[in-house]
Design a protein around this motif. Structure first.
Motif, mmCIF file in Angstrom:
data_model
loop_
_atom_site.group_PDB
_atom_site.id
_atom_site.type_symbol
_atom_site.label_atom_id
_atom_site.label_comp_id
_atom_site.label_asym_id
_atom_site.label_seq_id
_atom_site.Cartn_x
_atom_site.Cartn_y
_atom_site.Cartn_z
ATOM 1 N N GLY A 1 9.974 31.950 -54.267
ATOM 2 C CA GLY A 1 9.634 32.850 -55.281
ATOM 3 C C GLY A 1 8.373 33.514 -54.338
ATOM 4 N N LYS A 2 7.561 32.565 -53.261
ATOM 5 C CA LYS A 2 6.531 32.866 -52.833
ATOM 6 C C LYS A 2 6.767 34.931 -51.820
ATOM 7 N N ARG A 3 7.725 35.312 -51.242
ATOM 8 C CA ARG A 3 7.247 36.131 -50.391
ATOM 9 C C ARG A 3 7.528 37.029 -51.437
ATOM 10 N N TRP A 4 8.767 37.852 -52.564
ATOM 11 C CA TRP A 4 8.294 38.529 -53.228
ATOM 12 C C TRP A 4 7.033 38.974 -53.966
ATOM 13 N N LEU A 5 6.698 37.551 -54.180
ATOM 14 C CA LEU A 5 5.156 37.510 -54.748
ATOM 15 C C LEU A 5 4.027 38.806 -53.665
ATOM 16 N N GLU A 6 4.312 38.708 -52.423
ATOM 17 C CA GLU A 6 3.744 38.846 -51.396
ATOM 18 C C GLU A 6 4.229 40.576 -51.483
ATOM 19 N N ARG A 7 5.973 40.161 -51.185
ATOM 20 C CA ARG A 7 5.862 41.951 -51.647
ATOM 21 C C ARG A 7 5.482 43.079 -52.838
ATOM 22 N N GLY A 8 4.911 42.586 -53.756
ATOM 23 C CA GLY A 8 4.100 42.572 -55.174
ATOM 24 C C GLY A 8 5.197 42.396 -56.642
ATOM 25 N N VAL A 9 6.418 41.922 -56.006
ATOM 26 C CA VAL A 9 7.488 41.499 -57.088
ATOM 27 C C VAL A 9 7.341 39.614 -57.885
ATOM 28 N N ASP A 10 6.806 39.716 -59.540
ATOM 29 C CA ASP A 10 6.579 39.264 -59.989
ATOM 30 C C ASP A 10 7.986 38.885 -61.193
#
Length: 493
Positions: free
Chosen positions: A246-255
C-alpha cells in the motif's frame, strides 16, 4: 568533584525523559502532564523484570562494587560524591549525578588504575540500538559537567554467542561497545536538547502529527489518545495490501483500496481487492488440494511454544535461544482417525530433553509433519537435534519432513476479514469461527510465554500453576486443531 544544580526545578529531566522527547515532544509532554491517558503496556512488567535480572547479574560480576541506593536524591548524590572523592577502588553501581536539572544514574562506574573513569550503561539487548546512543550521550554530558573524568563510556550489552557452561557462572555474558569517541556531536548538542525539552514541558500540549515516530524506537503508549480526533480513514485502506504494497499508493495520494483497479495490481493484491470489494472469499480448492496432495501419511500437525530468556537458564543454552517448553500434536492416520498428544514442562527445569524424547515417542517414523510458518518448527527441531546427538537422526528427519500450511493458505484462500494477514489467527475466524481464541485465558504466543514464566517461578501457588498448565494445554491444542480445520476447509472437505 562538582555537583552542579539548576535553579529551574519545575521540570526535572532524566535520560528516559530525554529519550521520550527525542522520539516525540508530545510524548514527553503527555508523560508529565497527562499520564492518565496512556494505554496500559501489557509487556512492561516482563521487560522491567528482565532488565532488573540483567542488571543484578552485571553487578554480581563485580563483587567489590558498592550500590548507591539511599532513599532520597540528595542522599544518592552525596553518597556518589563521597565514594568518588574518598577513593573507593571498586565499581560504583547506580552512581547518581545531576546537572542543569537532568538526573542520571550510571549502571556501572569503574575507576581506572591509570586515572579517570569508565562508565557502562547495561542493556538487556543483544546489540547496540540507536536510542542507546542518546541515553549514553546524556549520561556522559551530565557526568562530565559534574566533574567526572571519563576515559571510556560503553553500552554493555549481552553477548549472544555466550553459552552457559556452569550453573550460575555468567562471566563473559556481556560485551562492551565503547561509544565515547563517536558520540562527540551528540554530547555537544545535549544542552540544546535539554533546553528544548524543558521549553516543551513549560508550554501547552504540542501539536504533532502521527507518523512512523509513533512506533520507533518504542510503540507509544499515547497513540490512542493522539488518534482520537483524527478523521476516520477508509474502511478498507490500501495499507491492507501485504508486504508494503500500500505504500506506493499512499505516495500517489490513494488511500482507499476500493479506488484501485485489479489491472493495476499483482495477482495476490488483485485477489485481495476483488474479495474485499465483492465480499466473496477467494478460494481455490483444487489448487489447495494439489498443493497438499504430496503430503504423506500419517500426518503430524505440530505446534511448539517456546521461551527465549535474555539470561540463559539452562546449561548449554545461549541468550535469546528459543527453548521449547510445550508442543501439541494432532496425529492423523489415513482415513481420518485422529489422536492428540502433548508435552508441557512448567517446573522450571530444562525442558529440552524431555521434549525431544516425547517427539520421538509420539511422531511415527515416516510421518509428514505439518506446521504453520514451518521455518520456526524446523529450527526448533534442528536445535534439539544439535543438543542431543543420540536423538539427532530422528529429529533431523522430522525437520526435513516438515511441510508448511501457511503458503497453501496464502496462495489459495483470502477473506476480506483477514485484512491483509494470513496468520492462523486471522485466517481461522473466516473458516471456523467456532474455534475463536477470544474465550481462552491464553490467547497467543505472548500470553503463553508469560504464563510459562509465571508457572515456572518457584513462588507460584500450586493451584495457580495447575490452572496455568491447563490454559496452556488448551491454547496449544487449539493451535494444532486450527491447522486441521483450515487445511480441511482449504481442500473443500
Amino acid at each position: 568533584m562538582i555537583q552542579t544544580h539548576s535553579s529551574n526545578r519545575r521540570f526535572g529531566l532524566s535520560k528516559s525523559k530525554i529519550t521520550a522527547f527525542e522520539q516525540c515532544p508530545k510524548k514527553l509532554w503527555l508523560s508529565v502532564h497527562r499520564p492518565e491517558v496512556a494505554e496500559q503496556d501489557d509487556g512492561a512488567e516482563a521487560r522491567f523484570a528482565t532488565g532488573n535480572t540483567v542488571g543484578e547479574i552485571a553487578c554480581a560480576l563485580h563483587p567489590g562494587g558498592v550500590m548507591v541506593d539511599p532513599p532520597s536524591l540528595s542522599e544518592a548524590l552525596a553518597k556518589t560524591s563521597s565514594l568518588i572523592m574518598g577513593g573507593h577502588p571498586g565499581p560504583i553501581f547506580e552512581a547518581t549525578f545531576e546537572h542543569d536539572g537532568v538526573l542520571v544514574r550510571v549502571d556501572v562506574l569503574e575507576r581506572l588504575e591509570s586515572g579517570g573513569w569508565t562508565a557502562a550503561e547495561v542493556k538487556s539487548s543483544g546489540k547496540v540500538k540507536d536510542y542507546h546512543r542518546g541515553d549514553l550521550a546524556t549520561q556522559i554530558w551530565v557526568m562530565r559537567e559534574a566533574g567526572v573524568e571519563l576515559k571510556r563510556a560503553a553500552i554493555r550489552h549481552i553477548d549472544t554467542s555466550f553459552v552457559l557452561s556452569r550453573e550460575g557462572d555468567y562471566a563473559g555474558l556481556f560485551t562492551d561497545a565503547d561509544l565515547l569517541g563517536e558520540l562527540y556531536d551528540t554530547i555537544s548538542a545535549r544542552p540544546e536538547v535539554v533546553a528544548e525539552a524543558r521549553s516543551v514541558l513549560s508550554g501547552d500540549e504540542p501539536r504533532k502529527e502521527m507518523g512512523d515516530h509513533c512506533n520507533a524506537p518504542f510503540i507509544c503508549e499515547f497513540a490512542a489518545y493522539c488518534s482520537r480526533d483524527l478523521p476516520q480513514g477508509p474502511e478498507w485502506p490500501v495499507t491492507l495490501l501485504p508486504y508494503g504494497g500500500g505504500k506506493r499508493w499512499l505516495e500517489r495520494g490513494v488511500d482507499d483500496l476500493l479506488d484501485l483497479a485489479e489491472a493495476d495490481l499483482n495477482d495476490r493484491h488483485a485477489r485481495i481487492l476483488a474479495a474485499t470489494r465483492d465480499g466473496i472469499p477467494f478460494h481455490d480448492a483444487e489448487g489447495a488440494r494439489k498443493a497438499m496432495s504430496g503430503w504423506g501419511w500419517p500426518r503430524a500437525w505440530l505446534d511448539f511454544e517456546t521461551v527465549a530468556p535474555a539470561i540463559p537458564r539452562w546449561l548449554g543454552t545461549r541468550p535469546f535461544q528459543q527453548v521449547p517448553f510445550q508442543f501439541s500434536l494432532h496425529l492423523e492416520r489415513r482415513g481420518g482417525r485422529m489422536t492428540h498428544h502433548e508435552f508441557l514442562s512448567c517446573d522450571g527445569s530444562d525442558p529440552r530433553r524431555a521434549c525431544a524424547e516425547a517427539l520421538v515417542a509420539n511422531i511415527p517414523t515416516g510421518a509428514t509433519i505439518i506446521a504453520y510458518n514451518a521455518a520456526f518448527e524446523r529450527s526448533v527441531l534442528r536445535a534439539l537435534a544439535t543438543s542431543f546427538p543420540d536423538l539427532a537422526p530422528r529429529l533431523e528427519t522430522m525437520a526435513e519432513a516438515t511441510v508448511d500450511l501457511l503458503p497453501v493458505a496464502r496462495n489459495h484462500w483470502y477473506h476480506r476479514d483477514q485484512r491483509g494477514s494470513w496468520s492462523i489467527k486471522a485466517v481461522l475466524p473466516t473458516i471456523a469461527p467456532e474455534l475463536d481464541y477470544g474465550a481462552l485465558e491464553v490467547k497467543d504466543g505472548g500470553d503463553a510465554q508469560a504464563a510459562w514464566f509465571e508457572a515456572a517461578d518457584p513462588v507460584c501457588d500450586p493451584l495457580r500453576r495447575e490452572a496455568l498448565e491447563e490454559a496452556l494445554k488448551t491454547y496449544c491444542a487449539r493451535d494444532t486443531w486450527a491447522m486441521v480445520a483450515v487445511a480441511r476447509s482449504l481442500a473443500g472437505s
